[in-house]
Design an enzyme around this catalytic site. Sequence first.
Site, PDB file in Angstrom:
ATOM      1  N   LYS A 198       0.860  -1.191   0.000  1.00 35.38           N
ATOM      2  CA  LYS A 198       0.000   0.000   0.000  1.00 35.38           C
ATOM      3  C   LYS A 198       0.891   1.234   0.000  1.00 35.38           C
ATOM      4  CE  LYS A 198      -1.939   2.960   2.308  1.00 35.38           C
ATOM      5  NZ  LYS A 198      -1.835   4.227   1.566  1.00 35.38           N
ATOM      6  N   GLU A 274       9.304   1.277  11.249  1.00 33.17           N
ATOM      7  CA  GLU A 274      10.370   2.272  11.102  1.00 33.17           C
ATOM      8  C   GLU A 274       9.682   3.623  11.197  1.00 33.17           C
ATOM      9  OE1 GLU A 274      12.399   4.940  10.190  1.00 33.17           O
ATOM     10  OE2 GLU A 274      12.559   4.296   8.097  1.00 33.17           O
ATOM     11  N   CYS A 309      13.212  10.573   7.780  1.00 32.85           N
ATOM     12  CA  CYS A 309      13.086  10.112   9.171  1.00 32.85           C
ATOM     13  C   CYS A 309      14.390  10.288   9.930  1.00 32.85           C
ATOM     14  CB  CYS A 309      12.618   8.667   9.220  1.00 32.85           C
ATOM     15  SG  CYS A 309      13.684   7.575   8.299  1.00 32.85           S
ATOM     16  N   GLU A 407       9.273  15.873  16.314  1.00 35.13           N
ATOM     17  CA  GLU A 407       9.713  15.746  14.925  1.00 35.13           C
ATOM     18  C   GLU A 407       8.926  16.726  14.059  1.00 35.13           C
ATOM     19  OE1 GLU A 407       8.576  12.128  12.722  1.00 35.13           O
ATOM     20  OE2 GLU A 407      10.637  12.080  11.989  1.00 35.13           O
TER      21      GLU A 407
HETATM   22  N1  LIG Z   1       9.354   7.710   9.351  1.00 33.74           N
HETATM   23  C1  LIG Z   1       9.093   8.283   8.216  1.00 33.74           C
HETATM   24  O1  LIG Z   1       9.825   8.130   7.292  1.00 33.74           O
HETATM   25  C2  LIG Z   1       7.859   9.072   8.039  1.00 33.74           C
HETATM   26  C3  LIG Z   1       7.340   9.819   9.065  1.00 33.74           C
HETATM   27  N2  LIG Z   1       6.216  10.546   8.862  1.00 33.74           N
HETATM   28  C4  LIG Z   1       5.725  11.364   9.984  1.00 33.74           C
HETATM   29  O2  LIG Z   1       4.317  11.296  10.024  1.00 33.74           O
HETATM   30  C5  LIG Z   1       3.751  12.584   9.918  1.00 33.74           C
HETATM   31  C6  LIG Z   1       2.442  12.503   9.187  1.00 33.74           C
HETATM   32  O3  LIG Z   1       2.643  12.025   7.855  1.00 33.74           O
HETATM   33  P1  LIG Z   1       1.616  11.009   7.223  1.00 33.74           P
HETATM   34  O4  LIG Z   1       1.779  10.909   5.786  1.00 33.74           O
HETATM   35  O5  LIG Z   1       0.254  11.346   7.699  1.00 33.74           O
HETATM   36  O6  LIG Z   1       2.143   9.632   7.875  1.00 33.74           O
HETATM   37  P2  LIG Z   1       1.352   8.300   8.047  1.00 33.74           P
HETATM   38  O7  LIG Z   1       2.028   7.469   9.039  1.00 33.74           O
HETATM   39  O8  LIG Z   1      -0.103   8.589   8.229  1.00 33.74           O
HETATM   40  O9  LIG Z   1       1.476   7.604   6.581  1.00 33.74           O
HETATM   41  C7  LIG Z   1       2.386   6.609   6.248  1.00 33.74           C
HETATM   42  C8  LIG Z   1       1.653   5.478   5.538  1.00 33.74           C
HETATM   43  O10 LIG Z   1       0.680   4.920   6.427  1.00 33.74           O
HETATM   44  C9  LIG Z   1      -0.593   4.870   5.785  1.00 33.74           C
HETATM   45  N3  LIG Z   1      -1.655   4.974   6.786  1.00 33.74           N
HETATM   46  C10 LIG Z   1      -2.230   6.105   7.257  1.00 33.74           C
HETATM   47  N4  LIG Z   1      -3.220   5.786   8.132  1.00 33.74           N
HETATM   48  C11 LIG Z   1      -3.239   4.444   8.212  1.00 33.74           C
HETATM   49  C12 LIG Z   1      -4.035   3.515   8.961  1.00 33.74           C
HETATM   50  N5  LIG Z   1      -5.000   3.902   9.778  1.00 33.74           N
HETATM   51  N6  LIG Z   1      -3.774   2.193   8.799  1.00 33.74           N
HETATM   52  C13 LIG Z   1      -2.798   1.772   7.989  1.00 33.74           C
HETATM   53  N7  LIG Z   1      -2.048   2.599   7.240  1.00 33.74           N
HETATM   54  C14 LIG Z   1      -2.255   3.921   7.358  1.00 33.74           C
HETATM   55  C15 LIG Z   1      -0.543   6.023   4.807  1.00 33.74           C
HETATM   56  O11 LIG Z   1      -1.524   5.872   3.817  1.00 33.74           O
HETATM   57  C16 LIG Z   1       0.873   5.899   4.290  1.00 33.74           C
HETATM   58  O12 LIG Z   1       0.927   4.883   3.316  1.00 33.74           O
HETATM   59  C17 LIG Z   1       4.812  13.416   9.247  1.00 33.74           C
HETATM   60  O13 LIG Z   1       4.687  14.745   9.543  1.00 33.74           O
HETATM   61  C18 LIG Z   1       6.065  12.820   9.809  1.00 33.74           C
HETATM   62  O14 LIG Z   1       6.344  13.378  11.057  1.00 33.74           O
HETATM   63  C19 LIG Z   1       5.580  10.535   7.665  1.00 33.74           C
HETATM   64  C20 LIG Z   1       6.050   9.812   6.610  1.00 33.74           C
HETATM   65  C21 LIG Z   1       7.268   9.066   6.717  1.00 33.74           C
HETATM   66  O1  LIG Z   2      18.937   6.491   4.132  1.00 37.89           O
HETATM   67  C1  LIG Z   2      18.151   6.503   3.181  1.00 37.89           C
HETATM   68  O2  LIG Z   2      18.460   6.072   2.084  1.00 37.89           O
HETATM   69  C2  LIG Z   2      16.799   7.042   3.381  1.00 37.89           C
HETATM   70  C3  LIG Z   2      16.111   6.770   4.470  1.00 37.89           C
HETATM   71  C4  LIG Z   2      14.836   7.370   4.694  1.00 37.89           C
HETATM   72  C5  LIG Z   2      13.882   6.872   5.459  1.00 37.89           C
HETATM   73  O3  LIG Z   2      13.873   5.626   5.922  1.00 37.89           O
HETATM   74  C6  LIG Z   2      12.701   7.658   5.800  1.00 37.89           C
HETATM   75  O4  LIG Z   2      12.758   8.872   5.738  1.00 37.89           O
HETATM   76  O5  LIG Z   2      11.697   7.039   6.122  1.00 37.89           O
END
Ligand SMILES: NC(=O)C1=CN([C@@H]2O[C@H](COP(=O)(O)OP(=O)(O)OC[C@H]3O[C@@H](n4cnc5c(N)ncnc54)[C@H](O)[C@@H]3O)[C@@H](O)[C@H]2O)C=CC1
Ligand SMILES: O=C(O)/C=C/C=C(\O)C(=O)O
Length: 505
Positions: A198, A274, A309, A407
Amino acid sequence: MPVSALQTPADTLEGVLASIRALTLPDKAVIEGMEVLSASGRTFDNFSSRDGKLINKIAACDRADVDAAVHSARQAFEDGRWRALAPKVRKKILHRLADLMTGHAENLSLLESLDTGKPISDARNVDIPLAINSTRYYAEALDKVYGEVAPSPEDRLSYVVHEPLGVIGAIVPWNFPLHMAMWKVAPALAMGNSVVLKPAENSSMTALYTAQLALEAGVPAGVWNVIPGLGGEAGDALSRHMDVDMITFTGSGPIGRQLMRASADSNLKRVSLELGGKSPQIVFADSDDLDGAAANAAWGVFYNQGQVCTAASRLLVEETIKDAFVAKVIAVAKTIRVGDPFDPKTQFGAMISERQMNTALDYIEKGQAEGGKLLLGGERVRSESGGYYVAPSLLDIAQDNILAQEEVFGPVLSVLTFNDEQDAYRIANNTIYGLASGVWTSNIGKAMRAAKALKAGLVWVNGWDACDITSPFGGVKQSGFGRDRSLHALYKYADLKAVSISFKA
Ligand SMILES: NC(=O)C1=CN([C@@H]2O[C@H](COP(=O)(O)OP(=O)(O)OC[C@H]3O[C@@H](n4cnc5c(N)ncnc54)[C@H](O)[C@@H]3O)[C@@H](O)[C@H]2O)C=CC1
Ligand SMILES: O=C(O)/C=C/C=C(\O)C(=O)O
């Protein structure tokens, strides 16, 4: 279905725009080897981060589509159409997929930049090459998975084998859409599993495109299904599905927690998370490469508009060099070319969405309201384009400032100071997170002590983001658990089976 092969990348903004106009944009799910609409016929709007305009409408999968995709993946797993192939055959197919991705790299880069607003040069030089690299790494690893022979009585053979788990649900974010997808899909497939992926709703297109390439490469229908859709619909249904054996996730902490609850409430599927970070980069006065440290302090947080991240969002600088060092960081930040993501010269593009942009701007405001001093940026830029651009921003803060704890996931660097080693590690570890950390020093003893003291899954000394696919990637504390990358990620998608056979006469 994509058909183009190796292309010469356009090197002007007009050329990139023309290439994008020529693309057929993926908008359907991939289930059982077919491009399909959602069962309900519903779509969701996919907006451009670059200018806020509608790009296309994509199939909005929900529970019915998730059922179909999981059923397809289960059938494929049970009848062995992939799992039972000789390792050398699966290896060849995954290498063929990597070859096709290489041939289609320019289209994939264009789609990634279009979906996310990231600079086309980053998509071309980082995202897509890394996704291809993951595919090759796990293609190459899969025929090196050996079991063990366990100590046994003389008339008995006891051995241990790695068996694929079954159906893997992968839920990935929008910051590195295909790169994150292949961190999960490639090892899961390499181990013989089936996958239902997804993608994030803001960035579905490269996954849909690549799943088609996988079919062309010879990955059998049903082995890799992609269900675009909203998190609360497709993602939620996948996480609660009784026939999914594992959820592997990158994204926010709140959704990570929800996935664990969904596992507990359904079939106790495994969960690998993660999540986020508030990663510190510590600069000691004894570093003999303060220019390198300054470049990494800036790019460690401003790369991908701060939406990483592992973003080095806290700069911890030794008090004695603070002013001179911060001046160096600001000088680097001022050279960053903010601009149209489709201009090949742009180094810093748009944030993913209006919501993410506003989150970053709100944090900058709150940081100042709590006494933080704005040193650079702090405002929306390029607003006339309609896209979501925030200037690289720097604030001088105290330890109790919200920016020292939460964050942002945006281009915001917070500067803190420390007096000695123990002070540095205490401040560095003073968050709920533990993903990445960095240290700049010329003292090897200090480097070793820091590596031990820092509570993080990743420690980089004299370089930020210094590891690659060969090292495990993931966090401790509330940054999650489970690892992507390396052979550890391959084994994450397997179970151990212990067998003992008597051959007594
Ligand atoms: N660790 C990382 O790399 C990431 C961290 N974030 C953090 O999250 C914050 C919000 O971003 P979002 O895009 O809203 O993150 P999110 O955690 O909601 O989205 C990530 C994934 O989870 C899915 N998702 C959302 N709700 C879900 C549910 N109830 N059940 C299963 N899957 C679900 C989304 O469709 C997307 O594919 C950002 O501001 C950031 O701080 C966001 C994206 C990546
Ligand atoms: O190190 C990288 O190649 C990128 C890592 C990025 C993530 O895992 C993230 O932002 O979720």
